[in-house]
Every structure is written in structure tokens, then in C-alpha cells.
Design an enzyme around this catalytic site. Structure first.
Site, PDB file in Angstrom:
ATOM      1  N   LYS A   1       0.860  -1.193   0.000  1.00  0.00           N
ATOM      2  CA  LYS A   1       0.000   0.000   0.000  1.00  0.00           C
ATOM      3  C   LYS A   1       0.894   1.241   0.000  1.00  0.00           C
ATOM      4  CE  LYS A   1      -3.957   1.926   2.559  1.00  0.00           C
ATOM      5  NZ  LYS A   1      -4.810   1.789   3.751  1.00  0.00           N
TER       6      LYS A   1
ATOM      7  N   SER B   1      -9.699   1.574   2.556  1.00  0.00           N
ATOM      8  CA  SER B   1      -8.858   2.365   1.677  1.00  0.00           C
ATOM      9  C   SER B   1      -7.778   1.540   0.972  1.00  0.00           C
ATOM     10  CB  SER B   1      -8.193   3.478   2.482  1.00  0.00           C
ATOM     11  OG  SER B   1      -7.275   2.949   3.410  1.00  0.00           O
TER      12      SER B   1
ATOM     13  N   SER C   1      -9.802  -0.559   6.768  1.00  0.00           N
ATOM     14  CA  SER C   1      -9.190  -0.405   5.444  1.00  0.00           C
ATOM     15  C   SER C   1      -8.494  -1.648   4.880  1.00  0.00           C
ATOM     16  CB  SER C   1      -8.199   0.747   5.458  1.00  0.00           C
ATOM     17  OG  SER C   1      -8.897   1.957   5.514  1.00  0.00           O
TER      18      SER C   1
END
Lengths: 90, 474
Positions: B73, B148, B172
Site C-alpha cells: 500500500k 482504503s 481499510s
């Protein structure tokens, strides 16, 4: 509830210039969230509630040893003399 | 699966270079449709693969993750690879150090493949708030992959990397795992070092794995966990066993979470709970008194922490090209910070509001009190039950653009996941079914540092319900 004036004040203390579109849209969007979090007022709570959530031992510190950074400098506004350049204060 | 890759390379069925080549080819074939990646480090990945192949040839130690390709990420710092947080404000930022999790993965032979898309600074549930592009759900390209860590979920489901790392502040990791039919684990607060994770709300967030199998999640967790002197909130904990067999566990469904969910989601979660009963687990229903306060508390605390954490973006030490000449002090900062996206601005403004004079007691303090009350309530339940379950997401994945105009509606979908972040407990999302071709995930929560129970129950369920982890059509 946040008015346009309050929104501008919040933006000022948050150091963010808002666009016209944001000044137009944000009050109603933020007010929906604020109306929602207002229910926290009804929470059955008292001041005796412990607020420390985790048992973290902050006494354990690493030794203060100076190490050489092997990375590239990340400070993009450094002058040749090694000073950090910022905008004028006044 | 990661363990199959390591075996394959070790047994010389294929080389690390051949494997990395095949993954890069896969990215070239599908990422124009999925858009999981912000940066692909082809050169770095191939060079790491060659090192592993040389080590095998020379019979050197190759590491327990040798050849496993990992997508990261883009809010986790990677030395020499730009790390943007999907924000224009960090567009050109290249970290000079690796996050501790990256160091540990590299030491074990893992290959860092590139950086994955997210909602800017982790603020969102769909990846639509990325400043660069939205990621598409591999199961249906018109739908959101969750967020996310949407890039991390979609890339694993689409076969663009073996496993990925995400971060979870209010769901997330688990949300995209659920929406993309993969496994996602949010560890206990403190189990994994946050050094190098670019902060959004640091009292809530943890780095964790997103994988195609529960076994992979356990393997990655055992590599990335542990005390780190660079993060004083990190702690040592017992490694997770893959074949621990704790025996029959006591489970309870959280009524409030299942009652508020879509019918298909509810039906599928009840059916999964029946499977637990079939294998001899007990399964009750319980209620959580303070559940209605959880989401308001989460948004109060997360916004307050975001407002403080994001104050550092002044564009002087790192940032984008915006010369200082012509501007005075405040005018310069106010102008450069215009470059935050609208969702980030909204959360900073809410944060400033709840922390401002006269409101602190009304919002921030109450939210902190709720955290303590909720944690006590959950810990009490964990004395009676090993695990608490419910749907990871109350709804099915929805179409891209469907909720973007109403940020408040978007917040409401985090209702089931924020509990674990507020209480600092571990939680996993595992795939349990589909409705109209869209994935449904089951969330399992345990007491702090009881990841073993999460893994045991998830492995047991995975054994009896074989849910597809990647679409055939992409």
C-alpha cells in the site's frame, strides 16, 4: 452547525485555502457529520473512566547512538549551505 | 499462494525470475483495467529475483518468503521507491528508509513489486478518493474494490501479486478483502510495528496482510510482527501456528451488526455460522450496548488525529514543485495545502472543529470515553466467547461513483469494522459467499493478541467452504 464564516475560520486555523466550490459544498457536508457525532452527548459516561487504552511500557527507550543516514537527502528546499529555505515571515 | 511459490522455487520447478516475469506480464495484461498500482518497480523486482536464483544455485539461505511478490500500500515507506499516499501533496516523495515491515519482508526473501492505490492518506472506503485514479473491483469492473487499501485487495484478487500489505485504521484492510473475496487481517494494536507507515490516525491503525489464503496471512503475520525499537507502541507476541488446533471454540454473532445488513449479506453470514456449528463450535447471539456510539466516536478521533498528523505537510522538507518566492509565510502554506483532496480537507476541518475550544469535552473526550467503555464491554464478552462474528461490510460492493457525492453515506458503511480499531483488538475478513457475482466477507474478532484463534477458526471454515478467491474473467 457550521456557517460559512466558521468554515472559513476552520480553514484558516487548518492552514488550507478552500476553493469557491468547497466553500459552497462543505458546510452542508460537514454539518451532516457533526449532526451525527452530536449523539456522543448522550453517551452514559463519567469522569472516572480510564482513558488509557493500552498497557505500553514507555520506559524502554533505544540507546542514543548517532548513526549515519545512508539515504538520499529528502529535504528538497535545502540551500547549498545546508539551510532549509522557507517563505518570508512578513 | 505464497507457500506454493516458495516451494516451487525451492524445488526448482521454476526460477524466481520466471515467476516475477509472469507476475509482471500479468500486471501488463490486466492493470490497465483494474488500476491497482500507482508504481510498479519492474527493475527492482527482477533484480531481487536474480539474487534469489543466485542464492539457490550457490545453496545459500534464501529466506522463508523467497520469491514471493508483494504489493505494498502506497502509505508504507519504501526506500528508493516513491511513496505518495495517493496524494498530490506527496507526489514526488521518495523515502530514504524502509518501514520496519519492509525490512523484515526483504530479509526473508520477499520481492517488493510496487506500490498500490488507496484513498488519499487512507481516508475512504472505495479508493475513489485517490488523487491519481480509482481502482476497479476485479469481480466486476464497474464496482468499487473497497478501501482504503483497495489497490491491495484488487491486486491480490486479480493475481497481480502473490500477497499484499494494507493498513487498517477503521476497516481499510478488511473492507477491500471482503469486497474482493480475499483474506485480510487487521492485527492487534501493537503487534506490528508502524515505523514507516505514514500516519493518518496513529492510535487506531495497524499494518496487516491481504492474501488469497488464511495460511498465507498467518505466514506473513509471523514475519512482520514483533517488538521494534523504532515504534514504542509495538510489542512481542507469540507466533501464530498453522496447525495449532485449539479445539472447539465458542462463537457469538453480534446482533446489531447483522441486523443492519443487507438481506443477502445477513443470509450468507448466518449460513457461515451454521458451518461453524457443523464442526462443533458453539454459536450464540450477543448484543453490544455501546455499538451506536462507535462510528461517531471513530470519526471524531480519526479526524482529530488526522488534523494533527497532516499538519506536517508544509511542502518545505518534501512535497511537490511550488516555489517559495512571491509568498509570505501563511499564504505559502495555505496555498500548498490546497493540494489535499476534498475528503482529506473535510477530515482536517472536522478534526479542527472537534478539538477547538468549547467542543473538546463534547466530542473528543466523549469519544475517548466510548473507546474505553467499548473495550471493556468487548473484553467482558471475550471472557465468555473466543470469537465475535458478523458481516465485514453491511452491504455488497457498489458501483463506482454511486456514493461519492455523499461523504456521510460513505462513512456509514464502516460501522462493522471500526469496533476492532477502537478497541485495539485483532479482526479478520474471510470470503464466505457471493450475491449476484459480488463477494461477501465474514468478520471474526478476538481478544487482544489472540490472532491464533482467528486463524484457527478461519482455517476451519476455509476447509469446509471453498470460496473462489479470484475471478476467471480477468
Amino acid at each position: 452547525m457550521i456557517s460559512i464564516e466558521e468554515l472559513k475560520y476552520l480553514a484558516e486555523i487548518s492552514k488550507i485555502n478552500l476553493t469557491e466550490d468547497e466553500i459552497d459544498k462543505f458546510p452542508s457536508q460537514l454539518n451532516k457529520t457533526i449532526e451525527y457525532i452530536d449523539i456522543l452527548e448522550n453517551l452514559d459516561s463519567d469522569e472516572s473512566i480510564a482513558l488509557d487504552l493500552y498497557e505500553i511500557n514507555f520506559d524502554e527507550l533505544r540507546n542514543d547512538i548517532v548513526k549515519k543516514s545512508d539515504g538520499q537527502p529528502i529535504i528538497k528546499n535545502l540551500t547549498e549551505e545546508g539551510f532549509l529555505r522557507g517563505p518570508k515571515m512578513k | 499462494m505464497a507457500y506454493e511459490v516458495v516451494e516451487g522455487i525451492k524445488d526448482q520447478q521454476f526460477t524466481a525470475e520466471q515467476y516475477v516475469d509472469s507476475i509482471i506480464k500479468r500486471i501488463e495484461d490486466v492493470d490497465s483495467k483494474i488500476r491497482s498500482f500507482i508504481t510498479v518497480d519492474t527493475e527492482g523486482a527482477l533484480s531481487s529475483a536474480k539474487i534469489i536464483d543466485r542464492k539457490i544455485k550457490e545453496k545459500e539461505e534464501m529466506g522463508s518468503l523467497a520469491g514471493v511478490t508483494i504489493g505494498i500500500k502506497d502509505n508504507i515507506s519504501t526506500k528508493g521507491i516513491r511513496t505518495t499516499c495517493a496524494s498530490k501533496i506527496l507526489e514526488g516523495y521518495v523515502p530514504s528508509y524502509d518501514a520496519t515491515v519492509i525490512t523484515k519482508l526483504k530479509q526473508n526473501g520477499a520481492i517488493i513489486l510496487g506500490k498500490l492505490n488507496l484513498d488519499e492518506f487512507g481516508m475512504g472506503s472505495t479508493t475513489e478518493y485517490s488523487s491519481f485514479h480509482s481502482t476497479h473491483n476485479p469481480w466486476n469492473l464497474d464496482y468499487v474494490p473497497g478501501g482504503s487499501s483497495g489497490g491491495s485487495g484488487a491486486a491480490v484478487a486479480a493475481g497481480e501479486c502473490t500477497v499484499s500489505l494494507g493498513s487498517d485504521t477503521g476497516g481499510s484492510i478488511r473492507c477491500p478483502a471482503s469486497f474482493c473475496s480475499v483474506v485480510g487481517l487487521k492485527p492487534t494494536y501493537g503487534k506490528v510495528s508502524r515505523y514507516g507507515l505514514i500516519s493518518y490516525a496513529n492510535s487506531l491503525e495497524q499494518i496487516g496482510p491481504i492474501c488469497k489464503s488464511v495460511k498465507d496471512a498467518a505466514i506473513i503475520m509471523n514475519i512482520i510482527s514483533g517488538k521494534d525499537m523504532m515504534d514504542n507502541t509495538s510489542m512481542n507476541s507469540t507466533p501464530i501456528g498453522i496447525h495449532s488446533k485449539l479445539g472447539k471454540l465458542n462463537i457469538a454473532i453480534i446482533k446489531e451488526l447483522i441486523n443492519g445488513s443487507d438481506n443477502d449479506v445477513t443470509r450468507t453470514v448466518y449460513s457461515a455460522s451454521e458451518k461453524f456449528r457443523d464442526i462443533g463450535y458453539s454459536c450464540d447471539e450477543v448484543s453490544i450496548k455501546n455499538v451506536d456510539y462507535a462510528l461517531p466516536s471513530y470519526y471524531t478521533l480519526a479526524s482529530a488525529e488526522a488534523c494533527s498528523n497532516l499538519a506536517r505537510y508544509d511542502n518545505l522538507r518534501y512535497g511537490y514543485d511550488f516555489p517559495i518566492e512571491e509568498y509570505k509565510w501563511d499564504a505559502y502554506f495555505n496555498n500548498v495545502r490546497k493540494n489535499f483532496g476534498q475528503e482529506v480537507k473535510r477530515r482536517i476541518l472536522i478534526g479542527s472543529y472537534v478539538l477547538s475550544s468549547g467542543y473538546y469535552g463534547k466530542y473528543y473526550l466523549k469519544a475517548k470515553m466510548l473507546r474505553s467503555l467499548l473495550k471493556s464491554e468487548l473484553l467482558k464478552l471475550f471472557k465468555k466467547y473466543d470469537l465475535l462474528i458478523g458481516p465485514t461490510m453491511p452491504i455488497l460492493p457498489f458501483k463506482i461513483g454511486e456514493k461519492i457525492e455523499d461523504p456521510f453515506k460513505m462513512y456509514l458503511i464502516d460501522i462493522n469494522t471500526v469496533l476492532a480499531n477502537l478497541a485495539g483488538i485483532p479482526a479478520i475478513s474471510i470470503p464466505v459467499g457471493f450475491s449476484d457475482g459480488l463477494p461477501i466477507g465474514l468478520q471474526i474478532m478476538a481478544a487482544p493478541f489472540q490472532e491464533q484463534k482467528l486463524i484457527d477458526a478461519s482455517l476451519a471454515l476455509e476447509d469446509i467452504i471453498d470460496i473462489q478467491r479470484g475471478p476467471n474473467t480477468i
